[in-house]
Motif scaffolding. Structure first.
Motif, PDB file in Angstrom:
ATOM      1  N   SER A 177       0.808  -1.217   0.000  1.00  0.00           N
ATOM      2  CA  SER A 177       0.000   0.000   0.000  1.00  0.00           C
ATOM      3  C   SER A 177       0.841   1.266   0.000  1.00  0.00           C
ATOM      4  N   VAL A 178       0.138   2.366  -0.185  1.00  0.00           N
ATOM      5  CA  VAL A 178       0.709   3.691   0.064  1.00  0.00           C
ATOM      6  C   VAL A 178      -0.130   4.285   1.181  1.00  0.00           C
ATOM      7  N   ASP A 179       0.544   4.736   2.218  1.00  0.00           N
ATOM      8  CA  ASP A 179      -0.118   5.239   3.417  1.00  0.00           C
ATOM      9  C   ASP A 179       0.451   6.619   3.751  1.00  0.00           C
ATOM     10  N   TYR A 180      -0.209   7.289   4.655  1.00  0.00           N
ATOM     11  CA  TYR A 180       0.273   8.572   5.156  1.00  0.00           C
ATOM     12  C   TYR A 180       1.382   8.311   6.162  1.00  0.00           C
ATOM     13  N   LYS A 181       2.388   9.153   6.185  1.00  0.00           N
ATOM     14  CA  LYS A 181       3.570   8.909   7.015  1.00  0.00           C
ATOM     15  C   LYS A 181       3.378   9.201   8.496  1.00  0.00           C
ATOM     16  N   VAL A 182       2.305   9.888   8.863  1.00  0.00           N
ATOM     17  CA  VAL A 182       2.069  10.267  10.257  1.00  0.00           C
ATOM     18  C   VAL A 182       0.840   9.529  10.772  1.00  0.00           C
ATOM     19  N   GLY A 183       0.952   8.984  11.985  1.00  0.00           N
ATOM     20  CA  GLY A 183      -0.175   8.301  12.600  1.00  0.00           C
ATOM     21  C   GLY A 183      -1.074   9.257  13.369  1.00  0.00           C
ATOM     22  N   HIS A 184      -2.229   8.776  13.757  1.00  0.00           N
ATOM     23  CA  HIS A 184      -3.187   9.594  14.498  1.00  0.00           C
ATOM     24  C   HIS A 184      -2.609  10.099  15.823  1.00  0.00           C
ATOM     25  N   TYR A 185      -1.876   9.245  16.532  1.00  0.00           N
ATOM     26  CA  TYR A 185      -1.321   9.625  17.827  1.00  0.00           C
ATOM     27  C   TYR A 185      -0.385  10.827  17.710  1.00  0.00           C
ATOM     28  N   ALA A 186       0.564  10.750  16.792  1.00  0.00           N
ATOM     29  CA  ALA A 186       1.532  11.844  16.619  1.00  0.00           C
ATOM     30  C   ALA A 186       0.849  13.101  16.094  1.00  0.00           C
ATOM     31  N   ALA A 187      -0.073  12.941  15.166  1.00  0.00           N
ATOM     32  CA  ALA A 187      -0.776  14.094  14.604  1.00  0.00           C
ATOM     33  C   ALA A 187      -1.598  14.805  15.674  1.00  0.00           C
ATOM     34  N   TRP A 188      -2.227  14.028  16.580  1.00  0.00           N
ATOM     35  CA  TRP A 188      -3.047  14.620  17.648  1.00  0.00           C
ATOM     36  C   TRP A 188      -2.189  15.511  18.540  1.00  0.00           C
ATOM     37  N   PHE A 189      -0.989  15.051  18.861  1.00  0.00           N
ATOM     38  CA  PHE A 189      -0.068  15.833  19.680  1.00  0.00           C
ATOM     39  C   PHE A 189       0.261  17.165  18.998  1.00  0.00           C
TER      40      PHE A 189
ATOM     41  N   TYR B 201      -3.905   3.739  -0.304  1.00  0.00           N
ATOM     42  CA  TYR B 201      -4.031   3.174  -1.646  1.00  0.00           C
ATOM     43  C   TYR B 201      -3.502   1.753  -1.591  1.00  0.00           C
ATOM     44  N   LEU B 202      -4.332   0.767  -2.020  1.00  0.00           N
ATOM     45  CA  LEU B 202      -3.936  -0.634  -2.017  1.00  0.00           C
ATOM     46  C   LEU B 202      -3.541  -1.061  -3.430  1.00  0.00           C
ATOM     47  N   PHE B 203      -2.315  -1.549  -3.584  1.00  0.00           N
ATOM     48  CA  PHE B 203      -1.806  -1.931  -4.900  1.00  0.00           C
ATOM     49  C   PHE B 203      -2.598  -3.077  -5.530  1.00  0.00           C
ATOM     50  N   ARG B 204      -2.880  -4.143  -4.774  1.00  0.00           N
ATOM     51  CA  ARG B 204      -3.580  -5.305  -5.349  1.00  0.00           C
ATOM     52  C   ARG B 204      -4.985  -4.953  -5.832  1.00  0.00           C
ATOM     53  N   LYS B 205      -5.685  -4.154  -5.048  1.00  0.00           N
ATOM     54  CA  LYS B 205      -7.050  -3.771  -5.427  1.00  0.00           C
ATOM     55  C   LYS B 205      -7.069  -2.642  -6.444  1.00  0.00           C
ATOM     56  N   LYS B 206      -5.938  -1.926  -6.533  1.00  0.00           N
ATOM     57  CA  LYS B 206      -5.859  -0.729  -7.376  1.00  0.00           C
ATOM     58  C   LYS B 206      -6.970   0.252  -6.994  1.00  0.00           C
ATOM     59  N   LYS B 207      -7.111   0.440  -5.688  1.00  0.00           N
ATOM     60  CA  LYS B 207      -8.165   1.304  -5.150  1.00  0.00           C
ATOM     61  C   LYS B 207      -7.649   2.084  -3.945  1.00  0.00           C
ATOM     62  N   PHE B 208      -8.232   3.259  -3.774  1.00  0.00           N
ATOM     63  CA  PHE B 208      -8.099   3.986  -2.527  1.00  0.00           C
ATOM     64  C   PHE B 208      -9.151   3.418  -1.589  1.00  0.00           C
ATOM     65  N   VAL B 209      -8.791   3.256  -0.330  1.00  0.00           N
ATOM     66  CA  VAL B 209      -9.752   2.778   0.658  1.00  0.00           C
ATOM     67  C   VAL B 209      -9.848   3.815   1.760  1.00  0.00           C
ATOM     68  N   ILE B 210     -11.077   4.222   2.050  1.00  0.00           N
ATOM     69  CA  ILE B 210     -11.347   5.106   3.185  1.00  0.00           C
ATOM     70  C   ILE B 210     -11.749   4.195   4.336  1.00  0.00           C
TER      71      ILE B 210
END
Length: 134
Positions: free
Chosen positions: A42-54, A83-92
């Motif tokens: 996949s392609v993901d965002y580099k920051v997690g919820h915990y760090a972003a909340w801080f 974004y999932l490579f196998r599905k070729k889809k963005f997933v919310i």
């Protein structure tokens, strides 16, 4: 074939994280999918919820919430766009109380093309119950 078959799109779609409050989008952070954190699946965002909340706390963004919701990142519903490579889809990914309006807002803010986007409930993104004990 490109690992991103939907490109070139203008604007380029994004991956990222978000929070909702009272059934509307509260805050979102994103990066272009071609600049996201790429793994083998996949392609993901580099920051997690915990760090972003801080960081949101330091920038005063959380001041818009009632005080009882500011202490932990999982006090309000949240989600993630990948974004999932196998599905070729963005997933919310989102919790079970996600509205059509919120889904539409996320698709717009993240520039997600309708034909390349699905959404999926993931209980991980529900707020913790008030009586939850570790």
């Amino acid at each position: 074939m490109s690992e991103f078959p939907f490109l070139p799109l203008d604007p380029e779609p994004c991956v990222g994280i978000f929070w909702s409050y009272q059934n509307s989008l509260f805050h979102a952070e994103s990066s272009l999918v071609t600049r996201g954190m790429s793994t083998s699946i996949s392609v993901d965002y580099k920051v997690g919820h915990y760090a972003a909340w801080f960081l949101m706390q330091k920038r005063g963004i959380l001041d818009k919430l009632p005080p009882s919701y500011r202490s932990e990142y999982d006090m309000i519903p949240r989600g993630r766009v990948v974004y999932l490579f196998r599905k070729k889809k963005f997933v919310i990914y989102h919790g079970d109380d996600f509205t059509e309006r919120e889904c539409s807002d996320i698709k717009s803010i993240f520039s997600l093309p309708e034909e390349w986007t699905i959404d999926d409930v993931d209980m991980h993104y529900n707020p913790l119950p008030e009586d939850f004990e570790f």
